[in-house]
Design a protein around this motif. Structure first.
Motif, PDB file in Angstrom:
ATOM      1  N   GLU A  12       0.839  -1.195   0.000  1.00  0.00           N
ATOM      2  CA  GLU A  12       0.000   0.000   0.000  1.00  0.00           C
ATOM      3  C   GLU A  12       0.876   1.247   0.000  1.00  0.00           C
ATOM      4  O   GLU A  12       1.996   1.234   0.503  1.00  0.00           O
ATOM      5  CB  GLU A  12      -0.950   0.006   1.202  1.00  0.00           C
ATOM      6  N   ASN A  13       0.361   2.297  -0.555  1.00  0.00           N
ATOM      7  CA  ASN A  13       1.069   3.567  -0.649  1.00  0.00           C
ATOM      8  C   ASN A  13       0.742   4.428   0.569  1.00  0.00           C
ATOM      9  O   ASN A  13      -0.044   5.367   0.494  1.00  0.00           O
ATOM     10  CB  ASN A  13       0.679   4.276  -1.951  1.00  0.00           C
ATOM     11  N   THR A  14       1.349   4.054   1.701  1.00  0.00           N
ATOM     12  CA  THR A  14       1.206   4.853   2.913  1.00  0.00           C
ATOM     13  C   THR A  14       2.603   5.166   3.429  1.00  0.00           C
ATOM     14  O   THR A  14       3.559   4.422   3.172  1.00  0.00           O
ATOM     15  CB  THR A  14       0.422   4.107   4.012  1.00  0.00           C
ATOM     16  N   ALA A  15       2.716   6.246   4.172  1.00  0.00           N
ATOM     17  CA  ALA A  15       4.016   6.618   4.728  1.00  0.00           C
ATOM     18  C   ALA A  15       4.552   5.500   5.617  1.00  0.00           C
ATOM     19  O   ALA A  15       5.744   5.167   5.555  1.00  0.00           O
ATOM     20  CB  ALA A  15       3.901   7.922   5.508  1.00  0.00           C
ATOM     21  N   GLU A  16       3.695   4.905   6.417  1.00  0.00           N
ATOM     22  CA  GLU A  16       4.128   3.837   7.321  1.00  0.00           C
ATOM     23  C   GLU A  16       4.667   2.643   6.548  1.00  0.00           C
ATOM     24  O   GLU A  16       5.717   2.087   6.901  1.00  0.00           O
ATOM     25  CB  GLU A  16       2.963   3.394   8.223  1.00  0.00           C
ATOM     26  N   ALA A  53       3.516   8.564  -1.069  1.00  0.00           N
ATOM     27  CA  ALA A  53       3.177   8.951   0.303  1.00  0.00           C
ATOM     28  C   ALA A  53       4.331   9.599   1.057  1.00  0.00           C
ATOM     29  O   ALA A  53       4.119  10.480   1.883  1.00  0.00           O
ATOM     30  CB  ALA A  53       2.659   7.737   1.081  1.00  0.00           C
TER      31      ALA A  53
END
Length: 119
Positions: A12-16, A53
């Motif tokens: 997934e394209n999340t910062a985390e 992200a």
């Protein structure tokens, strides 16, 4: 000086997710090659177009010892059929190891990039 390659994919394209994956592959590269951060001349990160992200280098910067390592992010070329959601790493390190002794690290779906190097 030697180059050590690494790559990992995120789901997934999340910062985390991006920061965690970057830290995972960088740590694995350091451990597999017995590299200390003070031996790193520079670290170059690329990300595919679908990763927006956060910069992968931000994840590396949070690792202990990376405060003074020069880090650089770039966009991976958008090539038809290329692996998506992929972060690639190139560490330029001072080492006495020969090229055949270097262990390149490919994790997740990135294992398919260099199956000849994955054990």
């Amino acid at each position: 000086m030697r180059g050590i390659r690494g790559a990992i994919t995120v789901e997934e394209n999340t910062a985390e997710a991006v920061m965690s994956a970057t830290q995972e592959v960088v740590k694995a590269m350091l451990e597999a090659n017995d590299i200390r951060t003070e031996d790193i001349g520079a670290a170059i990160f690329t990300a595919t177009e679908d990763i927006t992200a956060v910069f992968p280098a931000k994840g590396a910067r949070a690792l202990p010892g990376f405060e003074l390592v020069p880090l650089f992010d770039a966009r991976q070329m958008d090539v038809d059929g290329a692996l998506d959601h992929c972060i690639r790493v190139l560490l330029l390190v001072d080492t006495d190891k020969g090229q055949r002794e270097i262990k390149h690290i490919f994790l997740g779906r990135a294992r398919g990039l260099r199956p000849d190097l994955v054990k």
